[in-house]
Enzyme design. Structure first.
Site, PDB file in Angstrom:
ATOM      1  N   GLY A 155       0.839  -1.195   0.000  1.00 42.87           N
ATOM      2  CA  GLY A 155       0.000   0.000   0.000  1.00 42.87           C
ATOM      3  C   GLY A 155       0.873   1.244   0.000  1.00 42.87           C
ATOM      4  N   SER A 156       0.350   2.297   0.621  1.00 48.69           N
ATOM      5  CA  SER A 156       1.040   3.586   0.542  1.00 48.69           C
ATOM      6  C   SER A 156       2.354   3.623   1.314  1.00 48.69           C
ATOM      7  CB  SER A 156       0.119   4.689   1.050  1.00 48.69           C
ATOM      8  OG  SER A 156      -1.038   4.726   0.253  1.00 48.69           O
ATOM      9  N   THR A 157       2.642   2.613   2.159  1.00 48.73           N
ATOM     10  CA  THR A 157       3.938   2.622   2.855  1.00 48.73           C
ATOM     11  C   THR A 157       5.071   2.469   1.847  1.00 48.73           C
ATOM     12  OG1 THR A 157       3.889   0.223   3.216  1.00 48.73           O
ATOM     13  CG2 THR A 157       2.983   1.605   4.956  1.00 48.73           C
ATOM     14  N   PHE A 158       4.722   2.135   0.608  1.00 47.44           N
ATOM     15  CA  PHE A 158       5.698   1.982  -0.459  1.00 47.44           C
ATOM     16  C   PHE A 158       6.184   3.348  -0.965  1.00 47.44           C
ATOM     17  CE2 PHE A 158       6.599   0.719  -4.978  1.00 47.44           C
ATOM     18  CZ  PHE A 158       7.535  -0.258  -4.707  1.00 47.44           C
TER      19      PHE A 158
END
Lengths: 650, 365
Positions: free
Chosen positions: A329-332
């Site tokens: 998800g957005s932790t990427f």
């Protein structure tokens, strides 16, 4: 004959041959006489000695078991320890009527059906002359009562043994693993590695986790004792004894207090948490929820417990921290941002639009933003802080997969981190080659294997083919936090040799330095810090911080939402709801802890995973605990060393 | 009519075989069945297997004994060349088990080319010396030495010290009977002793361990010394008359390793004692004596050299195996001829003895 006529001088040659035959014959007779002499020596002159050694089927050479090494946390608290207790063992070879004996023994000490079942299982795995345990962990009273009755039961023995114990059970199972009885498979492996001698008389071996990975350190070295026995097979005196070398002590980087706090913060929710010390690569906490009690496995798990663990839909036996593969998800995005800066696809503070959706040239497909109204315009740092999807769709599209892949691989994404546990998953950092390989099977057609232009877009926001383990995300976060110093994350930080107290450190220095620019690290960190400040997706959790914190929220889709439809948590079955992600490190200036948290099916990153990380950091950096978990924490005694004597093993 | 047919049939079967050798081998066979039954914990399956491969071995022995040595001799060169090529094949594409590369997959089965060399090398040398019998000079001995060293080094490289020694030994025996000068033999022996320290340095750790264990088994009583100690206890506790059939405690409590194969002598010795050992040794000595007699009477140089080399190799098997089990030689994987359980070894011994009987048959005509 014809040949004879060709001989140069038949007589000389024949004489020479006879002479040589005679020499050979005499030599052979002499050597056979040497053998006869050896047999006479062994069987006549040394007969008494050897007959005593072989007498009455007694064992003349007794292996002395080393004590298995302890496993302690970074503060010296024992996580795996040994204690002495009694076992009741039967040697089938020496017992005429096994059933009658067991029945009679049942009159002396209680024998449960579970004991019997386990006994039958061990019996089938061992040879007839090997002692097989019937009762385990008997108390002093039971042992004494049996000792008084043993004369009635030939072939039955009460033995003092050291048992392994994992006092914190579920809390440490995915880290420590467990030991179990040596089965046929382990026997074969030991024989292949030429370790059979060192395991003579041993009953247990590390099967999972650190217990298996550090088996050679923990097991130690067998000792042995040469014992003279009388005609009844009783030991008369010890002739010679070589003490065993006990197993080495493992000191972990893991802090059991921190592990406990993390566990209680999770409560009954499913997921995983990995906390790493960015300065050393030491793993401070590694949690996979739900978990199981490793003590069940030591002497063979009963089928009922096994059934309930194995068929549980929550999969407690799977170590999610190292084996669970989730889209990040957005932790990427921070890593994606770092790659974009390094590739020159964007410059710091370059302002771009961040609208509500993104479409590819010549396509009507809308890649939607999680914020339908969009975020106006933003630079890279702000795009991280507000988690703009469209900003990163565009970045990924501009860069293309061939430039993204090698830069993100630098963070260890898509490859094993090399942690000291077995069974780590690789995850997927997509590339054209990967896609061709993944869909190489005959079930797929060429269009499945070809890399499509649209594939790269969702990869920019951590969806698509991306999947990583929580450990990989924590490891990558630690690398970002310490400006590119790469360690293999390791649970064990120090091995202490039992013989001389010498210690061996596990990876004291980084094994490589990532080739990125310092100002880019600083810029990305600034973006992650802004996540925790007003305007950022984690601003609520950034309130009242006594230290500086950088983080990134993430939400990983479990199911695809149709074009034009809306995600509605309430309408979805629990297992289909989004996973809640959070990565973070603190303090920003001098990071002491980096963490990746995933809470399965818990929705937005900021609502479930982030609060766990915040509370964990508060505890680790300031000692502050939330009120609701204070009462649930375990009490840990200070380290109690000593109190272990090899003599009880005999 | 019927009687004479049976008689003729018996003669046709028995004629190629050597009566003395057959009787002595039958004696060893009986003892081996008794020992195997005990060592295998009374396994009829192993007894059945042994009967099958013994019958097969007898058939091969009979076939080879029928053939004229002159015919078999033509196989010497092709067999030797094939053996060397296969050994090179092992070096290049061999299968590695426990750190040594001895096996080669030839499609149908796995073969161990070093086994072929045990018979191919003495055949080659015997053929070579017979070919140049009339013009024999020192150059031929040099060529013979090269013929020995090529397969020897290839097998050493696998590494398989035991088999390399046996193969080179068989070659050396042929050289010895071919009249290799005593000076060279003694000089070589001295050079060998002098080179021992160098050999020690070249040895693998496991080989050194075996030698050290031999000097003092108690150095490592649970590891490398365990086998030797346990088999010595078995032999010693057998005493003069033994513990009786199926009554050996060492055997039946599983203290003896490899007890149906390499260590079967320990089982036999524990149950039948010194008396049993002497009986078995007498049978082996009888076989060796008869073989040497055949060697002495052989009419051709080829026959003499091959028969002599086969005889001495047979003796070496007996001595090395018993010496190992009795703790005076290091543990090397050499089976006890016709006693140890195992088809491959038995068949290859039968091939040797079959050729020897063929050579023996020639003199009687």
């Amino acid at each position: 004959m014809k040949q004879a006529a060709r001989l140069k001088d038949p007589h000389t040659e024949e004489r020479q041959l006879y002479w040589r035959l005679l020499v050979a014959y005499l030599f052979m007779v002499l050597m056979l006489l040497l053998l006869v002499a050896r047999f006479v020596w062994l069987q006549v002159f040394q007969y008494e000695h050897f007959a005593t050694l072989a007498q009455n089927n007694s064992i003349s050479l007794v292996p002395v078991q080393p004590n298995r090494g302890l496993i302690v946390d970074r503060n010296g608290i024992e996580l795996a320890r040994n204690y002495a207790s009694y076992t009741l063992e039967l040697t089938p070879d020496k017992i005429d009527n096994l059933d009658a004996t067991i029945k009679a023994l049942g009159q002396v000490v209680p024998i449960t059906p579970r004991d019997l079942k386990r006994f039958q299982k061990f019996l089938s795995e061992s040879k007839d002359f090997e002692p097989v345990p019937l009762r385990l962990k008997m108390d002093d009273v039971e042992a004494a009562r049996l000792a008084a009755n043993l004369w009635r039961f030939p072939g039955v023995e009460v033995k003092a043994r050291l048992y392994r114990d994992y006092p914190y059970k579920e809390l440490t199972s995915h880290v420590l693993g467990y030991i179990g009885r040596i089965g046929p498979r382990e026997k074969d492996r030991l024989a292949a590695d030429e370790k059979t001698a060192n395991y003579r008389g041993a009953t247990h071996i590390g099967k999972l986790g650190l217990e298996a990975v550090y088996e050679d350190d923990l097991h130690g070295q067998n000792g042995f004792e040469e014992i003279e026995t009388d005609s009844a097979g009783r030991a008369v005196r010890s002739l010679r004894r070589t003490a065993p070398v006990h197993g080495n002590t493992l000191q972990l980087a893991l802090d059991i207090h921190l592990q406990d706090v993390a566990d209680k913060l999770f409560g009954a929710r499913r997921g995983a948490l990995v906390a790493i010390d960015p300065g050393s690569g030491g793993v401070l906490a590694l949690l996979s929820k739900p978990s199981f009690d490793p003590n069940l496995f030591i002497d063979g798990i009963d089928s009922q417990s096994w059934q309930s663990l194995n068929s549980d839909w929550q999969r407690p036996l799977i170590n999610r921290a190292i084996r669970g593969m989730y889209p990040p998800g957005s932790t990427f995005k921070p890593f994606m941002g770092m790659a974009a800066l390094e590739a020159g696809a964007i410059t710091p503070n370059e302002i771009r639009p961040a609208p509500g959706y993104f479409t590819l040239p010549g396509s009507s497909h809308q890649f939607r933003d999680s914020n339908p109204r969009g975020n106006g315009s933003a630079n890279l740092a702000k795009a991280i802080a507000v988690s703009s999807d469209t900003f990163f769709y565009k970045l990924a599209w501009d860069m293309g997969i061939d430039r993204i892949h090698p830069l993100l691989a630098q963070f260890g994404l898509g490859s094993r981190t090399g942690i000291d546990l077995d069974g780590e998953a690789v995850g997927v950092l997509p590339s054209k080659e990967w896609k061709a390989r993944r869909f190489a099977g005959t079930r797929y057609r060429d269009e499945h294997r070809r890399w499509l232009p649209a594939d790269v877009v969702s990869i920019g926001i951590g969806q698509g083919f991306n999947t990583y383990t929580p450990l990989q995300m924590a490891n990558a976060t630690a690398m970002l936090a310490n400006d590119g110093k790469a360690f293999h994350p390791h649970l064990v930080q120090k091995v202490t040799d039992a013989r001389n107290g010498k210690t061996r450190l596990i990876e004291a220095a980084p094994y490589k330095q990532l080739p990125f620019k310092q100002q880019h690290y600083d810029y990305i960190k600034q973006g992650m810090r802004a996540v925790m400040l007003p305007g950022g997706t984690g601003w609520r959790l950034g309130q009242g911080l006594q230290y500086s914190m950088a983080g990134k929220t993430g939400t990983a889709q479990v199911v695809q939402i149709k074009q034009g439809a809306k995600y509605n948590a309430g309408a979805l079955a629990e297992q289909h709801r989004d996973h809640s992600w959070f990565i973070a490190f603190a303090p920003v200036e001098q990071p002491k802890i980096a963490v990746a948290v995933i809470v399965e099916n818990a929705g937005f990153g900021a609502t479930a995973a982030a609060p766990i990380a915040r509370a964990l950091f508060d505890y680790y950096l300031t000692g502050k605990l939330p009120d609701d978990i204070r009462g649930q924490l375990e009490t840990f005694p200070p380290s109690a060393t000593g109190k272990q004597d090899a003599s009880v093993a005999r | 009519m019927q009687v004479s047919l049976a008689k003729r049939l018996t003669r046709a079967i028995m004629d190629p075989l050597d009566g003395w050798l057959l009787a002595l081998l039958a004696g060893v066979f009986v003892l081996s069945m008794i020992a195997l039954f005990s060592a295998s914990n009374q396994s009829w399956a192993k007894i059945d297997n042994k009967l099958v491969y013994t019958a097969l071995s007898l058939l091969i022995m009979w076939l080879l004994a029928r053939l004229s040595p002159q015919t078999v001799m033509h196989l010497a060169l092709p067999l030797y060349v094939a053996g060397v090529l296969l050994l090179v094949g092992v070096e290049l594409f061999g299968i590695t088990v426990n750190g040594s590369t001895r096996w080669l997959n030839v499609g149908i089965a796995r073969i161990q080319p070093s086994e072929i060399m045990k018979i191919a090398l003495p055949m080659m040398l015997a053929w070579y010396f017979q070919k140049y019998e009339t013009t024999l000079n020192w150059r031929h001995y040099v060529v013979a030495a090269v013929l020995i060293v090529i397969p020897g080094l290839l097998i050493l490289k696998q590494p398989d010290l035991g088999t390399a020694t046996l193969v080179m030994g068989a070659g050396f025996f042929a050289l010895f009977f071919a009249g290799l000068s005593w000076k060279i033999i003694i000089g070589g022996g001295v050079a060998f002793l002098a080179s021992l320290p160098v050999v020690w340095n070249l040895m693998h750790d496991y080989q050194r361990k075996r030698v050290l264990t031999l000097i003092d088994p108690m150095e490592d009583p649970l590891g490398a010394g365990y086998h030797i100690i346990q088999s010595m206890i078995a032999i010693g506790s057998g005493g003069v008359w033994g513990k009786g059939w199926l009554a050996g405690s060492q055997t039946h409590l599983d203290y003896i390793p490899e007890r149906t194969t390499d260590f079967i002598f320990a089982v036999y010795s524990e149950e039948f004692g010194l008396a049993g050992n002497l009986l078995l040794l007498a049978l082996y000595l009888g076989i060796i004596s008869r073989c040497l007699l055949i060697t002495a009477r052989a009419p051709t140089l080829y026959g003499r050299l091959l028969a002599g080399a086969i005889t001495l190799s047979f003796f070496v098997y007996v001595f090395v195996n018993m010496g190992m089990v009795a703790g005076i030689l290091p543990v090397v994987g050499v089976p006890l001829p016709f006693m140890s359980y195992g088809g491959t070894a038995t068949v290859s011994l039968a091939i040797g003895l079959g050729m020897l009987m063929g050579i023996g048959k020639l003199q009687r005509r």
